[in-house]
Design an enzyme around this catalytic site. Structure first.
Site, PDB file in Angstrom:
ATOM      1  N   TYR A   1       0.806  -1.226   0.000  1.00  0.00           N
ATOM      2  CA  TYR A   1       0.000   0.000   0.000  1.00  0.00           C
ATOM      3  C   TYR A   1       0.837   1.273   0.000  1.00  0.00           C
ATOM      4  O   TYR A   1       0.293   2.365  -0.143  1.00  0.00           O
ATOM      5  CB  TYR A   1      -0.943   0.001   1.205  1.00  0.00           C
ATOM      6  CG  TYR A   1      -1.871  -1.188   1.208  1.00  0.00           C
ATOM      7  CD1 TYR A   1      -2.942  -1.262   0.315  1.00  0.00           C
ATOM      8  CD2 TYR A   1      -1.658  -2.248   2.075  1.00  0.00           C
ATOM      9  CE1 TYR A   1      -3.782  -2.359   0.300  1.00  0.00           C
ATOM     10  CE2 TYR A   1      -2.505  -3.352   2.065  1.00  0.00           C
ATOM     11  CZ  TYR A   1      -3.562  -3.399   1.178  1.00  0.00           C
ATOM     12  OH  TYR A   1      -4.396  -4.493   1.158  1.00  0.00           O
TER      13      TYR A   1
ATOM     14  N   HIS B   1      -4.580   6.036  -1.628  1.00  0.00           N
ATOM     15  CA  HIS B   1      -5.273   5.936  -0.336  1.00  0.00           C
ATOM     16  C   HIS B   1      -4.327   6.225   0.835  1.00  0.00           C
ATOM     17  O   HIS B   1      -4.785   6.470   1.939  1.00  0.00           O
ATOM     18  CB  HIS B   1      -5.866   4.534  -0.194  1.00  0.00           C
ATOM     19  CG  HIS B   1      -7.272   4.496   0.310  1.00  0.00           C
ATOM     20  ND1 HIS B   1      -8.134   5.570   0.332  1.00  0.00           N
ATOM     21  CD2 HIS B   1      -7.989   3.448   0.812  1.00  0.00           C
ATOM     22  CE1 HIS B   1      -9.296   5.195   0.827  1.00  0.00           C
ATOM     23  NE2 HIS B   1      -9.235   3.920   1.127  1.00  0.00           N
TER      24      HIS B   1
ATOM     25  N   TYR C   1      -5.958  -0.706   9.035  1.00  0.00           N
ATOM     26  CA  TYR C   1      -6.474  -0.560   7.676  1.00  0.00           C
ATOM     27  C   TYR C   1      -7.493   0.573   7.704  1.00  0.00           C
ATOM     28  O   TYR C   1      -8.128   0.853   8.714  1.00  0.00           O
ATOM     29  CB  TYR C   1      -7.049  -1.858   7.083  1.00  0.00           C
ATOM     30  CG  TYR C   1      -5.955  -2.858   6.805  1.00  0.00           C
ATOM     31  CD1 TYR C   1      -5.228  -2.819   5.620  1.00  0.00           C
ATOM     32  CD2 TYR C   1      -5.611  -3.810   7.768  1.00  0.00           C
ATOM     33  CE1 TYR C   1      -4.200  -3.712   5.375  1.00  0.00           C
ATOM     34  CE2 TYR C   1      -4.575  -4.696   7.535  1.00  0.00           C
ATOM     35  CZ  TYR C   1      -3.867  -4.639   6.338  1.00  0.00           C
ATOM     36  OH  TYR C   1      -2.837  -5.502   6.125  1.00  0.00           O
TER      37      TYR C   1
ATOM     38  N   ASN D   1     -10.508   1.365   6.741  1.00  0.00           N
ATOM     39  CA  ASN D   1     -11.918   1.321   7.109  1.00  0.00           C
ATOM     40  C   ASN D   1     -12.171   1.192   8.608  1.00  0.00           C
ATOM     41  O   ASN D   1     -13.306   1.328   9.048  1.00  0.00           O
ATOM     42  CB  ASN D   1     -12.622   0.183   6.375  1.00  0.00           C
ATOM     43  CG  ASN D   1     -12.618   0.393   4.877  1.00  0.00           C
ATOM     44  OD1 ASN D   1     -12.193   1.436   4.373  1.00  0.00           O
ATOM     45  ND2 ASN D   1     -13.082  -0.597   4.148  1.00  0.00           N
TER      46      ASN D   1
ATOM     47  N   ASP E   1      -7.122  11.146   1.812  1.00  0.00           N
ATOM     48  CA  ASP E   1      -7.369  11.329   0.384  1.00  0.00           C
ATOM     49  C   ASP E   1      -8.827  11.668   0.113  1.00  0.00           C
ATOM     50  O   ASP E   1      -9.712  11.285   0.871  1.00  0.00           O
ATOM     51  CB  ASP E   1      -6.996  10.055  -0.379  1.00  0.00           C
ATOM     52  CG  ASP E   1      -7.821   8.849   0.080  1.00  0.00           C
ATOM     53  OD1 ASP E   1      -7.706   8.467   1.259  1.00  0.00           O
ATOM     54  OD2 ASP E   1      -8.592   8.306  -0.736  1.00  0.00           O
TER      55      ASP E   1
ATOM     56  N   ASN F   1     -14.646   5.689   3.982  1.00  0.00           N
ATOM     57  CA  ASN F   1     -14.851   4.729   5.075  1.00  0.00           C
ATOM     58  C   ASN F   1     -13.953   4.977   6.282  1.00  0.00           C
ATOM     59  O   ASN F   1     -14.344   4.682   7.413  1.00  0.00           O
ATOM     60  CB  ASN F   1     -14.688   3.303   4.560  1.00  0.00           C
ATOM     61  CG  ASN F   1     -15.829   2.904   3.652  1.00  0.00           C
ATOM     62  OD1 ASN F   1     -16.959   3.362   3.813  1.00  0.00           O
ATOM     63  ND2 ASN F   1     -15.542   2.070   2.669  1.00  0.00           N
TER      64      ASN F   1
END
Length: 186
Positions: free
Chosen positions: A14, A19, A64, A66, A91, A112
Site C-alpha cells: 500500500y 489511499h 487498515y 476502514n 485522500d 470509510n
C-alpha cells in the site's frame, strides 16, 4: 497535546498509493522533525514530539483504512487529547489531484476511514485536511484506483501536496485551525 493523524493502510503493497497520502504526510513530518514512529499502542504507530509550540503526536493507524477509528478513539482517550486538538489527513476523490481542502466538521462523504472515525469519536466535528486524488478514469473501479500508485505525471503534483500539507500542519502548531484554513484553502 496536539495530534496529527494520517490515514492509510499498513504494509508494503500500500505504500505510495493514493489511499495512503495521509501516511505520506506523517512520514514527511516524522523526517522533518527527526521523530520516527517507534511507539505502538491501540493498533497504531506513533511518536510524541516535543516542539517549541508544545507536544505533538504523529499517528498512523494500523487498522487498515476502514477501521481507523478503532485506533484513534482509544488513543485520544488514553492521552486525554481534545477533539479541537486533532487534525486528520486523508485522500479525497472529489477534489482535483493535489488540491487541499481544510474543514472543521462535515460528513464522511463516502470515505470509510472518516466514517469509522465519526463512529468512534461520536461526532463529525473534528479538523480535517483532505488531499485531492481526483476520480478514477472511466471503467476503473474506485477500490482499484485508490489502491493504485500515482502515475508519473501525478507524482510531482502529489509531492507538492504532501509538502503543502506538512507546512499546514506546522502552521497549525501555533495558530487556530480557522487561520490555517484561511491560509491554505486557496
Amino acid at each position: 497535546m496536539k495530534m496529527i493523524i494520517g490515514l492509510g493502510n499498513p504494509g508494503k503493497p500500500y505504500e505510495e498509493t493514493r489511499h495512503n497520502i495521509g501516511f505520506q504526510v506523517i512520514d514527511r513530518l516524522a523526517r522533518e522533525w527527526n521523530a520516527p514512529l517507534t511507539q505502538s499502542k491501540f493498533k497504531g504507530m506513533y511518536s510524541v514530539v516535543h516542539r517549541p509550540e508544545g507536544k505533538v503526536m504523529l499517528v498512523k493507524p494500523l487498522t487498515y483504512m476502514n477501521l481507523s477509528g478503532e485506533c484513534i478513539g482509544p488513543l485520544m482517550d488514553y492521552y486525554n487529547v481534545d477533539l479541537e486538538d486533532i487534525v486528520v489527513i486523508y485522500d479525497d476523490l472529489d477534489l482535483p489531484a493535489g488540491q487541499l481542502r481544510l474543514r472543521q466538521k462535515g460528513s464522511a462523504g463516502g470515505h470509510n476511514g472518516i466514517k469509522s472515525l465519526i463512529q468512534h469519536l461520536g461526532t463529525q466535528q473534528f479538523n480535517r485536511m483532505r488531499i485531492g486524488i481526483s476520480r478514477p478514469p472511466a471503467g476503473m473501479k474506485v477500490p482499484d484506483y485508490v489502491l493504485a500508485k500515482f502515475s508519473a505525471e501525478e507524482q510531482p503534483l502529489m509531492q507538492e501536496a504532501v509538502k503543502k500539507s506538512a507546512d499546514a500542519c506546522n502552521y497549525w502548531l501555533s495558530k487556530p485551525f480557522i487561520e490555517v484554513m484561511n491560509e491554505y484553502n486557496r
